[in-house]
Design an enzyme around this catalytic site. Structure first.
Site, PDB file in Angstrom:
ATOM      1  CG  HIS A 195     -42.001  59.225-110.732  1.00  0.00           C
ATOM      2  ND1 HIS A 195     -41.573  58.751-109.841  1.00  0.00           N
ATOM      3  CD2 HIS A 195     -41.738  60.438-110.721  1.00  0.00           C
ATOM      4  CE1 HIS A 195     -41.242  59.502-108.983  1.00  0.00           C
ATOM      5  NE2 HIS A 195     -41.128  60.636-109.395  1.00  0.00           N
ATOM      6  CD  GLU A 196     -41.148  63.309-113.324  1.00  0.00           C
ATOM      7  OE1 GLU A 196     -41.564  64.364-112.567  1.00  0.00           O
ATOM      8  OE2 GLU A 196     -40.200  62.908-112.659  1.00  0.00           O
TER       9      GLU A 196
ATOM     10  CG  HIS B   1     -44.216  64.338-109.508  1.00  0.00           C
ATOM     11  ND1 HIS B   1     -44.216  64.397-108.031  1.00  0.00           N
ATOM     12  CD2 HIS B   1     -43.096  63.845-109.667  1.00  0.00           C
ATOM     13  CE1 HIS B   1     -43.065  63.688-107.570  1.00  0.00           C
ATOM     14  NE2 HIS B   1     -42.565  63.424-108.651  1.00  0.00           N
TER      15      HIS B   1
ATOM     16  CG  HIS C  57     -49.553  65.959-105.357  1.00  0.00           C
ATOM     17  ND1 HIS C  57     -48.546  65.598-104.751  1.00  0.00           N
ATOM     18  CD2 HIS C  57     -50.348  66.440-104.577  1.00  0.00           C
ATOM     19  CE1 HIS C  57     -48.611  65.842-103.508  1.00  0.00           C
ATOM     20  NE2 HIS C  57     -49.841  66.185-103.197  1.00  0.00           N
TER      21      HIS C  57
HETATM   22 ZN    ZN Z   1     -40.586  62.495-108.583  1.00  0.00          ZN
END
Ligand code: ZN
Length: 650
Positions: free
Chosen positions: A444-445, A448, A451
């Site tokens: 998940h991280e 990011h 992104h």
């Molecule tokens: Zn998050």
């Protein structure tokens, strides 16, 4: 590609303070000069210069800003915290500046293209929300109210943090608790004292066999913050309502949502209501199953809120029989890190190059550069700082360190990002072993992180993850799905002793467990979010506890318990998520909808991955999320995939 970021991470406290002050002063002085030439007054150039001045300040304070969470030396951490406070204060001052607001308004009408116009619009929006367009008396009043609100929020948080709620349990009541947990408890009389807080609630309530002890813990937990915090919340609601009206909005919820993807409270409330209505029967069934389990165990007392966690854990242990320790053996860090990085490299057509030795802020931090496979060109850098040390940030998160942007000479300033975590340290000579949750969090991280490095936005203000806050989680929430795919789970797992991937039977049990409490969990989330929306759209006078009891009774499977006031411990409402809690559920809609594109095209298909990179990651906040989604999906957004995922027939 330069071998390194060029940032000096090893500043002294004195260097942090002096460079911080001079960078802020330079930005402030530069912005004061803007508007003095005819070009600034008649063109987009004025707001462009404001943006450049702020970005130059941020670029020169990369280390100064983040060392508060990372530095080995407490003096450096403290100097960095002070620098962050000064930067935040400067940001507030800038948003409320009527001259900058006027410059931004001219920028909107004179911008030559969509990307410039968006920048100017975001400055106008931020100015309007800070009251920059109002007369001096109103601006002074607004500043005063924001300061009062800030004081209340700090006091609310401090009361919770310093509350030190605890209960005393007997030796018998400690018997069913994990021995490792009991070892951390201080003796009290003939038993132990148990701290009552967010880090102890799960372990205590899931393992506590004695019902009366669970009840004592529950009552202590749901009265944390005291009546003082109930009053602080009610006062904050009144101030927020007053602020909203001064700034031209009907309610605080309307004010907050105006700068979000969801736009209006009605849209959010309808969404939450839909989820709750459809899942409440399921939640009631889940509780009925646990009630049966309780009776079967010989306890005939009525099922209460303090029974839930214990019997849910019993259900997981008996019916699903997943052994956490067994799963951990399949996720040694030295296998997980390269496997996860490899999935992202292939999917997004990039290559990560380890830099050794790393130039970082502490030993054992890993540094990489990123290059683009299609062009071979350098993109940026990232760091992985994954293990705990004294004074370090205590959670697991992506920290964007420097945003990318076009510099005045036309070159692109390459971004720097990081993952800051606290994985368990391995036994001597052994790699750390991760839980499935740890692996999901890392994936998940890292979503990011991608992104915050693969964006190509021209301006720092809307670079990368600087998107609407109720959309920012969607990309990473989508990527979590990868860590539930059997074929991919096999790729990231490798037994620490045998080197074998997760066996099918174990994967099957892990998957079966995923949706075991969807009804209960999602109705609870919908209730929290609805409570937040309700108190922030009902005018200045709110009875915080009465609203809680009323909504919980109607929206969840188990009513609130008399004598408690759980809102006094609901930190989100006084910590920046006010009229924003719904975002967790809201962004899942877009996460699951985007995921359908990968389900069709293939979870490891670089063609789909490249489209995702171009349509979602690269634009950052330069384009509104609704439009990004339509471009990527090739159709309007649909809620169906989200509903299907949580067991609702659309
Ligand atoms: Zn998050």
């Amino acid at each position: 590609m330069p071998a390194d970021t060029g940032v000096n991470w090893n500043l002294s406290a004195g260097q942090v303070s002096s460079t911080c002050d001079s960078a802020i002063k330079l930005a402030r002085d530069t912005i004061k000069q803007i508007d003095s030439t005819p070009a600034d007054r008649t063109s987009f150039e004025g707001i462009h210069q404001v943006e450049n001045a702020v970005a130059a300040m941020n670029d020169s304070l990369v280390a100064q800003s983040v060392l508060s969470q990372l530095a080995l030396d407490k003096k450096v951490r403290d100097a960095s915290t002070t620098c962050n406070e000064k930067q935040a204060a400067f940001g507030v001052e800038l948003s409320a500046d009527p001259i900058v607001y006027a410059i931004a308004q001219r920028g909107v009408v004179t911008a030559a293209n969509a990307k410039d116009k968006k920048l100017a619009e975001l400055y106008v929006e931020s100015g309007r929300r800070a009251g920059a367009g109002l007369d001096a008396a109103s601006r002074a009043k607004i500043t005063k109210l924001f300061n009062q609100l800030n004081d209340l929020q700090i006091a609310f948080g401090r009361t919770l943090a310093e509350g030190q709620s605890s209960i005393v349990i007997s030796k018998e009541e400690a018997a069913s608790l994990p021995p490792g947990f009991v070892k951390t408890l201080k003796p009290a009389g003939a038993g132990y004292r148990v701290p009552v807080n967010e880090s102890t609630i799960s372990i205590f309530q899931e393992h506590q066999r004695v019902r009366a002890a669970r009840q004592r813990f529950f009552m202590a937990y749901n009265t944390r913050g005291g009546q003082g915090n109930v009053q602080r919340l009610e006062q904050a609601v009144a101030i927020r309502d007053q602020l909203a009206h001064l700034l031209g909005f009907k309610s605080w919820a309307a004010y907050q949502l105006d700068a979000k993807m969801a736009k209006t409270p009605t849209r959010v409330v309808t969404f939450l209501d839909q989820i709750d209505t459809k899942l409440l029967p399921k939640a009631k069934n889940e509780v009925a199953t646990l009630e049966q389990l309780k009776r079967a165990g010989g306890d005939t007392s009525a099922f209460a809120r303090w029974d839930y966690a214990f019997y849910e854990n019993e259900l997981v242990k008996t019916k699903y029989a997943v052994n956490e320790d067994e799963v951990r053996e399949y996720f040694p860090v030295d296998k997980v890190i390269p496997a996860v990085l490899g999935i992202y490299e292939k999917l997004l057509s990039v290559t990560f190059h380890p830099i050794t030795p790393a130039n970082a802020w502490a030993p054992a931090v890993l540094e990489y550069s990123i290059s683009d496979n299609a062009t071979g060109k350098p993109i940026g850098w990232f760091f992985l700082d994954l293990y705990p040390r004294p004074g370090k940030y205590q959670h697991f998160a992506n920290f964007g360190l420097r945003n990318g942007r076009v510099l005045s000479d036309g070159t692109y300033l390459r971004p720097i990002s990081s993952i800051i975590g606290n994985w368990p340290v391995g036994a001597p000579g052994k790699p750390a072993l991760l839980s499935h949750d740890d692996v999901i969090t890392f994936f998940h991280e890292f979503g990011h992180l991608m992104h915050s490095t693969l964006s190509t936005a021209p301006y720092e203000t809307y670079y990368g993850t600087s998107v609407r806050t109720d959309f920012v989680e969607a990309p990473s929430q989508m990527l979590e799905n990868w860590m539930w795919q059997p074929s991919i789970l096999k790729k990231v797992s490798s037994n620490v002793n045998t080197g074998k991937p997760l066996p099918d039977a174990l994967i099957k049990k892990m998957l079966a467990l995923k949706h075991v409490a969807d009804g209960y969990d999602y109705t609870t989330q919908a209730f929290y979010a609805t409570y937040d929306m309700t108190i922030h759209s009902s005018g200045p006078k709110v009875a915080a506890t009465a609203v809680w009891f009323d909504l919980q009774k109607n929206m969840t499977a188990l009513a609130a318990v008399p004598g408690t006031y759980p809102e006094a411990g609901f930190g989100h409402l006084m910590g920046g998520y006010d009229a924003g809690y719904y975002g967790y559920l809201w962004s899942r809609v877009f996460a699951q909808d985007m995921f359908t594109v990968f389900q069709k095209g293939g979870l490891e298909n670089p063609v789909v991955g490249t489209r995702y990179r171009k349509d979602i990651l690269e634009p950052g906040g330069s384009i509104e999320p609704d439009k990004l989604l339509v471009a990527f999906l090739g159709r309007p957004v649909s809620y169906d995939a989200f509903y299907r995922d949580i067991g609702i027939t659309p």
